[in-house]
Scaffold this motif. Structure first.
Motif, PDB file in Angstrom:
ATOM      1  N   LEU A 173       0.811  -1.220   0.000  1.00  0.00           N
ATOM      2  CA  LEU A 173       0.000   0.000   0.000  1.00  0.00           C
ATOM      3  C   LEU A 173       0.841   1.265   0.000  1.00  0.00           C
ATOM      4  N   THR A 174       1.749   1.349   0.959  1.00  0.00           N
ATOM      5  CA  THR A 174       2.529   2.570   1.121  1.00  0.00           C
ATOM      6  C   THR A 174       3.769   2.260   1.945  1.00  0.00           C
ATOM      7  N   THR A 175       4.634   3.238   2.045  1.00  0.00           N
ATOM      8  CA  THR A 175       5.787   3.147   2.924  1.00  0.00           C
ATOM      9  C   THR A 175       5.764   4.371   3.820  1.00  0.00           C
ATOM     10  N   ILE A 176       5.827   4.134   5.108  1.00  0.00           N
ATOM     11  CA  ILE A 176       5.818   5.230   6.072  1.00  0.00           C
ATOM     12  C   ILE A 176       7.252   5.522   6.481  1.00  0.00           C
ATOM     13  N   LYS A 177       7.639   6.781   6.305  1.00  0.00           N
ATOM     14  CA  LYS A 177       8.968   7.204   6.733  1.00  0.00           C
ATOM     15  C   LYS A 177       8.878   7.509   8.218  1.00  0.00           C
ATOM     16  N   ARG A 178       9.675   6.818   9.008  1.00  0.00           N
ATOM     17  CA  ARG A 178       9.610   6.991  10.460  1.00  0.00           C
ATOM     18  C   ARG A 178      10.213   8.324  10.885  1.00  0.00           C
ATOM     19  N   THR A 179       9.442   9.038  11.677  1.00  0.00           N
ATOM     20  CA  THR A 179       9.922  10.297  12.258  1.00  0.00           C
ATOM     21  C   THR A 179       9.799  10.187  13.769  1.00  0.00           C
ATOM     22  N   SER A 180       8.564  10.256  14.259  1.00  0.00           N
ATOM     23  CA  SER A 180       8.314  10.060  15.692  1.00  0.00           C
ATOM     24  C   SER A 180       7.224   9.001  15.826  1.00  0.00           C
ATOM     25  N   PHE A 181       7.150   8.379  16.984  1.00  0.00           N
ATOM     26  CA  PHE A 181       6.137   7.349  17.192  1.00  0.00           C
ATOM     27  C   PHE A 181       4.739   7.945  17.033  1.00  0.00           C
ATOM     28  N   GLU A 182       4.522   9.140  17.554  1.00  0.00           N
ATOM     29  CA  GLU A 182       3.207   9.792  17.468  1.00  0.00           C
ATOM     30  C   GLU A 182       2.816  10.026  16.012  1.00  0.00           C
ATOM     31  N   GLN A 183       3.778  10.448  15.204  1.00  0.00           N
ATOM     32  CA  GLN A 183       3.533  10.682  13.773  1.00  0.00           C
ATOM     33  C   GLN A 183       3.206   9.361  13.074  1.00  0.00           C
ATOM     34  N   ASP A 184       3.941   8.303  13.409  1.00  0.00           N
ATOM     35  CA  ASP A 184       3.675   6.969  12.849  1.00  0.00           C
ATOM     36  C   ASP A 184       2.242   6.551  13.164  1.00  0.00           C
ATOM     37  N   VAL A 185       1.868   6.674  14.444  1.00  0.00           N
ATOM     38  CA  VAL A 185       0.530   6.261  14.885  1.00  0.00           C
ATOM     39  C   VAL A 185      -0.539   7.027  14.126  1.00  0.00           C
ATOM     40  N   SER A 186      -0.327   8.310  13.941  1.00  0.00           N
ATOM     41  CA  SER A 186      -1.291   9.141  13.205  1.00  0.00           C
ATOM     42  C   SER A 186      -1.496   8.609  11.784  1.00  0.00           C
ATOM     43  N   GLN A 187      -0.406   8.265  11.107  1.00  0.00           N
ATOM     44  CA  GLN A 187      -0.509   7.738   9.745  1.00  0.00           C
ATOM     45  C   GLN A 187      -1.172   6.359   9.730  1.00  0.00           C
ATOM     46  N   PHE A 188      -0.815   5.527  10.706  1.00  0.00           N
ATOM     47  CA  PHE A 188      -1.420   4.196  10.778  1.00  0.00           C
ATOM     48  C   PHE A 188      -2.904   4.281  11.094  1.00  0.00           C
ATOM     49  N   ARG A 189      -3.268   5.194  12.002  1.00  0.00           N
ATOM     50  CA  ARG A 189      -4.672   5.335  12.392  1.00  0.00           C
ATOM     51  C   ARG A 189      -5.539   5.637  11.167  1.00  0.00           C
ATOM     52  N   GLU A 190      -5.029   6.496  10.300  1.00  0.00           N
ATOM     53  CA  GLU A 190      -5.748   6.842   9.067  1.00  0.00           C
ATOM     54  C   GLU A 190      -5.950   5.599   8.195  1.00  0.00           C
ATOM     55  N   GLN A 211      13.609  -5.282  18.979  1.00  0.00           N
ATOM     56  CA  GLN A 211      13.218  -3.888  18.716  1.00  0.00           C
ATOM     57  C   GLN A 211      11.890  -3.847  17.954  1.00  0.00           C
ATOM     58  N   VAL A 212      11.739  -4.737  16.968  1.00  0.00           N
ATOM     59  CA  VAL A 212      10.502  -4.808  16.190  1.00  0.00           C
ATOM     60  C   VAL A 212       9.336  -5.194  17.103  1.00  0.00           C
ATOM     61  N   GLN A 213       9.546  -6.171  17.981  1.00  0.00           N
ATOM     62  CA  GLN A 213       8.479  -6.584  18.909  1.00  0.00           C
ATOM     63  C   GLN A 213       8.069  -5.433  19.827  1.00  0.00           C
ATOM     64  N   LYS A 214       9.045  -4.704  20.323  1.00  0.00           N
ATOM     65  CA  LYS A 214       8.765  -3.568  21.209  1.00  0.00           C
ATOM     66  C   LYS A 214       7.925  -2.525  20.475  1.00  0.00           C
ATOM     67  N   TYR A 215       8.325  -2.195  19.255  1.00  0.00           N
ATOM     68  CA  TYR A 215       7.587  -1.219  18.450  1.00  0.00           C
ATOM     69  C   TYR A 215       6.166  -1.731  18.157  1.00  0.00           C
ATOM     70  N   ALA A 216       6.063  -3.001  17.770  1.00  0.00           N
ATOM     71  CA  ALA A 216       4.762  -3.582  17.423  1.00  0.00           C
ATOM     72  C   ALA A 216       3.820  -3.582  18.620  1.00  0.00           C
ATOM     73  N   ARG A 217       4.341  -3.879  19.806  1.00  0.00           N
ATOM     74  CA  ARG A 217       3.506  -3.857  21.018  1.00  0.00           C
ATOM     75  C   ARG A 217       2.976  -2.452  21.287  1.00  0.00           C
ATOM     76  N   ARG A 218       3.837  -1.456  21.138  1.00  0.00           N
ATOM     77  CA  ARG A 218       3.409  -0.059  21.345  1.00  0.00           C
ATOM     78  C   ARG A 218       2.356   0.337  20.316  1.00  0.00           C
ATOM     79  N   LEU A 219       2.589  -0.042  19.059  1.00  0.00           N
ATOM     80  CA  LEU A 219       1.647   0.300  17.989  1.00  0.00           C
ATOM     81  C   LEU A 219       0.314  -0.407  18.206  1.00  0.00           C
ATOM     82  N   SER A 220       0.377  -1.677  18.584  1.00  0.00           N
ATOM     83  CA  SER A 220      -0.815  -2.466  18.859  1.00  0.00           C
ATOM     84  C   SER A 220      -1.657  -1.806  19.949  1.00  0.00           C
TER      85      SER A 220
END
Length: 136
Positions: free
Chosen positions: A25-42, A70-79
């Motif tokens: 679908l897309t590629t999200i360029k990581r900046t901050s976790f909050e910014q990532d979440v905002s893009q994912f939420r959409e 590191q991936v698991q930690k990020y995924a848990r936060r995103l989840s």
């Protein structure tokens, strides 16, 4: 939604309504976790996402190394942030497979890193969909 989580970018894939075919679908360029979440939420709202399928980079010997943790930690936060369950797929060699697909399309992998991430996310999600279907 399939995710190929990297330190700089996250490849994102989705599937059709029947759950048969995954596509990048897309590629999200990581900046901050909050910014990532905002893009994912959409994306979650647009696509009625039910689960996050995250590629886990196991070592070739099958162990979980630093990057996988590191991936698991990020995924848990995103989840938690998106209030969606997370499932993991062994993603060994998916980026290599995605690069091979680019070579077949006569595209240079070094110039299309975001496309590799999307294709890897689609491969991850497709593996998960196929496994689910065969277990039914």
């Amino acid at each position: 939604m399939g995710l190929d989580v990297g330190s700089k970018r996250i490849g994102v894939a989705g599937c059709d309504g029947t759950g048969l075919i995954a596509t990048g679908l897309t590629t999200i360029k990581r900046t901050s976790f909050e910014q990532d979440v905002s893009q994912f939420r959409e994306l979650v709202e647009q696509r009625d996402v039910q689960v996050l399928v995250v590629g886990l980079p196991y070592s070739m010997n099958g162990t979980l190394g630093f990057q996988a943790r590191q991936v698991q930690k990020y995924a848990r936060r995103l989840s938690a942030a998106l209030q969606l369950p997370v499932e993991y797929v062994d993603e060994r060699l998916t980026s290599f497979e995605a690069e091979q697909l680019l070579h077949a399309e006569k595209l240079s992998p070094s110039r299309h890193k975001a496309l590799i991430d999307r294709k890897a996310a689609a491969i991850i999600l497709q593996q998960w969909l196929d496994t689910r279907r065969s277990n039914r």
